[in-house]
Design a protein around this motif. Sequence first.
Motif, PDB file in Angstrom:
ATOM      1  N   ALA A  29      20.133 -32.299  18.974  1.00  0.00           N
ATOM      2  CA  ALA A  29      21.180 -32.126  17.969  1.00  0.00           C
ATOM      3  C   ALA A  29      21.714 -30.700  17.932  1.00  0.00           C
ATOM      4  N   ASP A  30      20.978 -29.735  18.464  1.00  0.00           N
ATOM      5  CA  ASP A  30      21.386 -28.335  18.369  1.00  0.00           C
ATOM      6  C   ASP A  30      21.950 -27.818  19.688  1.00  0.00           C
ATOM      7  N   THR A  31      22.540 -28.690  20.471  1.00  0.00           N
ATOM      8  CA  THR A  31      23.147 -28.301  21.739  1.00  0.00           C
ATOM      9  C   THR A  31      24.553 -27.779  21.472  1.00  0.00           C
ATOM     10  N   PRO A  32      24.859 -26.549  21.915  1.00  0.00           N
ATOM     11  CA  PRO A  32      26.198 -25.994  21.685  1.00  0.00           C
ATOM     12  C   PRO A  32      27.285 -26.803  22.388  1.00  0.00           C
ATOM     13  N   ARG A  41      34.431 -21.968  16.524  1.00  0.00           N
ATOM     14  CA  ARG A  41      34.917 -22.608  15.295  1.00  0.00           C
ATOM     15  C   ARG A  41      33.769 -23.292  14.551  1.00  0.00           C
ATOM     16  N   ALA A  42      32.904 -23.970  15.293  1.00  0.00           N
ATOM     17  CA  ALA A  42      31.757 -24.642  14.673  1.00  0.00           C
ATOM     18  C   ALA A  42      30.824 -23.629  14.033  1.00  0.00           C
ATOM     19  N   ARG A  43      30.547 -22.531  14.713  1.00  0.00           N
ATOM     20  CA  ARG A  43      29.631 -21.515  14.166  1.00  0.00           C
ATOM     21  C   ARG A  43      30.214 -20.877  12.904  1.00  0.00           C
ATOM     22  N   ALA A  44      31.523 -20.658  12.884  1.00  0.00           N
ATOM     23  CA  ALA A  44      32.158 -20.100  11.687  1.00  0.00           C
ATOM     24  C   ALA A  44      32.021 -21.065  10.516  1.00  0.00           C
ATOM     25  N   LEU A  45      32.183 -22.347  10.758  1.00  0.00           N
ATOM     26  CA  LEU A  45      32.043 -23.350   9.703  1.00  0.00           C
ATOM     27  C   LEU A  45      30.582 -23.456   9.250  1.00  0.00           C
ATOM     28  N   MET A  46      29.661 -23.334  10.183  1.00  0.00           N
ATOM     29  CA  MET A  46      28.232 -23.399   9.841  1.00  0.00           C
ATOM     30  C   MET A  46      27.809 -22.251   8.926  1.00  0.00           C
ATOM     31  N   LEU A  73      25.928 -32.494  13.359  1.00  0.00           N
ATOM     32  CA  LEU A  73      27.009 -33.273  12.752  1.00  0.00           C
ATOM     33  C   LEU A  73      28.331 -32.516  12.828  1.00  0.00           C
ATOM     34  N   ILE A  74      28.298 -31.231  12.502  1.00  0.00           N
ATOM     35  CA  ILE A  74      29.532 -30.428  12.548  1.00  0.00           C
ATOM     36  C   ILE A  74      30.070 -30.370  13.972  1.00  0.00           C
ATOM     37  N   ASP A  89      35.164 -31.498   3.345  1.00  0.00           N
ATOM     38  CA  ASP A  89      35.304 -32.580   2.366  1.00  0.00           C
ATOM     39  C   ASP A  89      34.194 -33.617   2.523  1.00  0.00           C
ATOM     40  N   PHE A  90      33.844 -33.942   3.760  1.00  0.00           N
ATOM     41  CA  PHE A  90      32.764 -34.901   4.008  1.00  0.00           C
ATOM     42  C   PHE A  90      31.431 -34.358   3.485  1.00  0.00           C
ATOM     43  N   LEU A  91      31.156 -33.099   3.777  1.00  0.00           N
ATOM     44  CA  LEU A  91      29.887 -32.495   3.325  1.00  0.00           C
ATOM     45  C   LEU A  91      29.825 -32.407   1.805  1.00  0.00           C
TER      46      LEU A  91
END
Length: 163
Positions: A29-32, A41-46, A73-74, A89-91
């Motif tokens: 699950a933690d594969t970039p 973008r994903a890391r910024a959202l995380m 998931l992100i 919104d989903f989270l």
Amino acid sequence: MIAPSHIRRMLLAFAVAILLGGGAGAMAADTPLSDPALETRARALMKEVRCVVCQSQSIDESDAGIAVDLRGLIREEIAAGKSDDDIRDFLVARYGDFILFKPPFKTETLVLWLGPFAVLVGGFGFVIWFLRRRPAAGSPTALDQEERKRVAQALSQNNGNEP
């Protein structure tokens, strides 16, 4: 009654299953993401999403199992073409506004936004109230006639000896 050796074997089997099964899922699950722009973008959202276990860390920093799952998931949602707002919104729908480090300003989150200021104003008001309530520091007043008599009487009973 179950024999102790059976209980030990069941616990050992359960522990092995957890270690092997849980670890494999967490690593997958933690594969970039393969696209560096999407991974950025994903890391910024995380970094905007609070870990529901650690609470003081973002899911980007946390090693908790749920943080690993949320990172996966992100990444899946970004790879599927969802926008950052859709993912947020989903989270929020699933975990509430608390999952965001910067929750939106609305009626339900009013305490989160105004609470620290209310505590600060209340503390400042308490300090002012406390300082005004204290007696003013001034010179001591002279003893009146009756107080002088009591002091003289106490000294005469003691015959002038120090206690």
